[in-house]
Motif scaffolding. Structure first.
Motif, PDB file in Angstrom:
ATOM      1  N   ILE A 356       0.838  -1.190   0.000  1.00  0.00           N
ATOM      2  CA  ILE A 356       0.000   0.000   0.000  1.00  0.00           C
ATOM      3  C   ILE A 356       0.877   1.245   0.000  1.00  0.00           C
ATOM      4  N   GLU A 357       0.614   2.132  -0.917  1.00  0.00           N
ATOM      5  CA  GLU A 357       1.297   3.420  -0.934  1.00  0.00           C
ATOM      6  C   GLU A 357       0.443   4.422  -0.172  1.00  0.00           C
ATOM      7  N   VAL A 358       1.038   5.040   0.819  1.00  0.00           N
ATOM      8  CA  VAL A 358       0.295   6.004   1.630  1.00  0.00           C
ATOM      9  C   VAL A 358       0.589   7.421   1.141  1.00  0.00           C
ATOM     10  N   GLY A 367     -11.689  11.008   2.193  1.00  0.00           N
ATOM     11  CA  GLY A 367     -10.602  11.127   3.151  1.00  0.00           C
ATOM     12  C   GLY A 367      -9.642   9.960   3.105  1.00  0.00           C
ATOM     13  N   THR A 368      -8.551  10.091   3.846  1.00  0.00           N
ATOM     14  CA  THR A 368      -7.487   9.100   3.889  1.00  0.00           C
ATOM     15  C   THR A 368      -7.756   8.090   4.990  1.00  0.00           C
ATOM     16  N   VAL A 369      -7.547   6.822   4.675  1.00  0.00           N
ATOM     17  CA  VAL A 369      -7.750   5.764   5.650  1.00  0.00           C
ATOM     18  C   VAL A 369      -6.428   5.374   6.315  1.00  0.00           C
ATOM     19  N   PRO A 374      -0.656  11.188  11.126  1.00  0.00           N
ATOM     20  CA  PRO A 374      -2.080  11.239  11.467  1.00  0.00           C
ATOM     21  C   PRO A 374      -2.831  12.350  10.749  1.00  0.00           C
ATOM     22  N   THR A 375      -2.649  12.413   9.444  1.00  0.00           N
ATOM     23  CA  THR A 375      -3.289  13.454   8.637  1.00  0.00           C
ATOM     24  C   THR A 375      -3.853  12.852   7.358  1.00  0.00           C
ATOM     25  N   HIS A 376      -4.779  13.586   6.737  1.00  0.00           N
ATOM     26  CA  HIS A 376      -5.260  13.220   5.413  1.00  0.00           C
ATOM     27  C   HIS A 376      -4.237  13.652   4.374  1.00  0.00           C
ATOM     28  N   ALA A 377      -4.494  13.282   3.132  1.00  0.00           N
ATOM     29  CA  ALA A 377      -3.553  13.610   2.063  1.00  0.00           C
ATOM     30  C   ALA A 377      -3.359  15.111   1.917  1.00  0.00           C
ATOM     31  N   ASP A 378      -4.407  15.907   2.253  1.00  0.00           N
ATOM     32  CA  ASP A 378      -4.302  17.356   2.125  1.00  0.00           C
ATOM     33  C   ASP A 378      -3.679  18.020   3.345  1.00  0.00           C
TER      34      ASP A 378
END
Length: 429
Positions: A356-358, A367-369, A374-378
């Protein structure tokens, strides 16, 4: 009912082994196992004892019944073969998901006695030790199990469906194939659908819930059907009736499977249990509520709670069972939807979820799983981030249905199918 007297059986068996030990599984069954079961009050030649069945994907040699309700699972190896921990683990899985809460696994030299449906107790004994544990063995006798199964319950339905499952699948698929136009072309799809349907029925009827007014402590369970090996000597010093607990990786032989079934000592600290589980090589984890607010909010305010921290206290029952193309391979559960999501992610990373690429999120997710921070992609903060044992952060916020969708997406990403049962439809968590 007089107490069991195992000494005549032990004496006859020891004499037979000294003169001419069994050389095959069949001889082991006839010469050693069936006399042992008869000592416990079971008649292996009667119609009430079915033989050579597959229960929840697990091969068993005997299934003694009480009034057509399966009461006991008995698995047998040849006398000169070792007990296999992978098969013992599979037996625990069959017990957990069918409600058949007694099992015996033996090769005539060693006897593994399993008891329970969620918390699995076990006793590993040799032939010579049987006479000293008659009170424990009485729990596997026909008389004792007849008393326990005297009053009908939903659990009895689960046991019967689990026993008859292969026959039921074949019968229903045959009818569907006959009813459909060119039904043979869809036989595989019918088979998969019927298999899932019966699996849901078994789990639903075996599902134990708290009674009205009963509270459930915040606990976590993990069950995996993977093999764990060991080659030392058995040294089981537990008192009869004691829970197996968290077995250390001490090289016990195949009669001492490490307990990756349910084990949660209520009120104990989650972190120490989880760390001990990882050091022991087990899949056991526990989540308990902390009275310290700082336990879930780090001093620096940057990181969310770890997978060992408290993940909610709604007192529910959130179970996820995982399947590959051949059937069920294991399950996790937790008293909260958030905790079950964490346990599912940990389980899946152990079972092949990789590459998995995060930051990562399913195609249809907002949103990011998973992310390295501890942040979303943005860059915006995750809701209730939990750091997994591999260092990645998992978004665990939201309603149970949102968490359920993440579980299913993670399972699909690992090439598995997830079936969610219990309280996943609860929207109050």
């Amino acid at each position: 009912m007089p107490p069991l007297d195992l000494r005549p059986f032990i004496a006859r068996t020891a004499a037979l082994i000294d003169s001419s030990p069994p050389t095959s599984r069949g001889e082991t069954r006839t010469w050693l196992v069936e006399p042992f079961l008869e000592t416990l009050g079971w008649d292996c030649r009667d119609d009430s004892c079915v033989t050579d069945r597959t229960v929840d994907g697990t091969r068993v040699e005997y299934v003694p019944m009480i009034e057509s309700v399966p009461a006991l699972l008995v698995a047998v190896e040849a006398y000169d073969a070792s007990l296999e921990e992978s098969r013992a683990t599979a037996l625990r899985g069959a017990m957990t998901w069918t409600g058949i809460d007694r099992a015996i696994y033996t090769n005539g030299r060693e006897y593994l006695l399993l008891a329970g449906a969620s918390d699995i107790d076990y006793h590993a004994l040799t032939l010579s030790e049987l006479a000293d544990t008659e009170s424990t063995l009485d729990n596997y006798s026909r008389a004792a199990l007849a008393r326990r199964l005297e009053h009908h319950s939903r659990d009895h339905v689960a046991r019967r469906l689990a026993l008859e499952r292969p026959r039921l699948v074949d019968a229903i698929v045959e009818q569907l194939t006959t009813a459909a136009v060119q039904g043979d072309a869809y036989a595989d799809e019918f088979d998969s659908a019927v298999d899932r349907f019966l699996d849901q029925l078994v789990v639903a009827f075996a599902d134990s819930r708290p009674q009205s007014g009963e509270t459930r402590a915040d606990v976590s369970i993990r069950f995996s059907e993977s093999a764990v090996t060991g080659d030392g000597e058995t040294n089981d010093t537990r008192e009869p009736g004691s829970r197996s607990g968290l077995a250390a990786d001490s090289g016990g032989d195949a009669t001492e499977p490490r307990t990756d079934a349910t084990r949660a000592e209520r009120g104990s600290a989650a972190g120490s249990n989880a760390d001990a589980a990882r050091e022991a090589g087990t899949h056991d984890a526990t989540g308990t509520e902390s009275d310290d607010p700082s336990a879930s909010t780090p001093d620096d305010g940057s990181d969310g709670p770890t997978a060992d921290a408290d993940t909610g206290t709604d007192g529910g029952e959130y179970v996820v069972r995982f399947f590959n193309d051949r059937g069920s391979i294991g399950a996790i559960g937790h008293s909260t939807a958030e905790g079950a999501l964490v346990e599912a992610a940990e389980y899946l990373f152990e079972r092949g979820l990789s590459g998995i690429e995060v930051p990562w999120s399913p195609d249809d997710a907002d949103g990011t799983v998973l992310n390295a921070a501890p942040t979303h992609a943005d860059g915006s903060p995750m809701a209730a981030p939990t750091q997994l044992s591999n260092g990645l952060y998992l978004a665990t916020g939201g309603e149970p249905d949102e968490r359920a969708a993440r579980v299913e997406a993670l399972a699909a990403r690992a090439g598995l199918r997830a079936m969610l049962t219990g309280d996943w439809d609860d929207r109050t968590s």
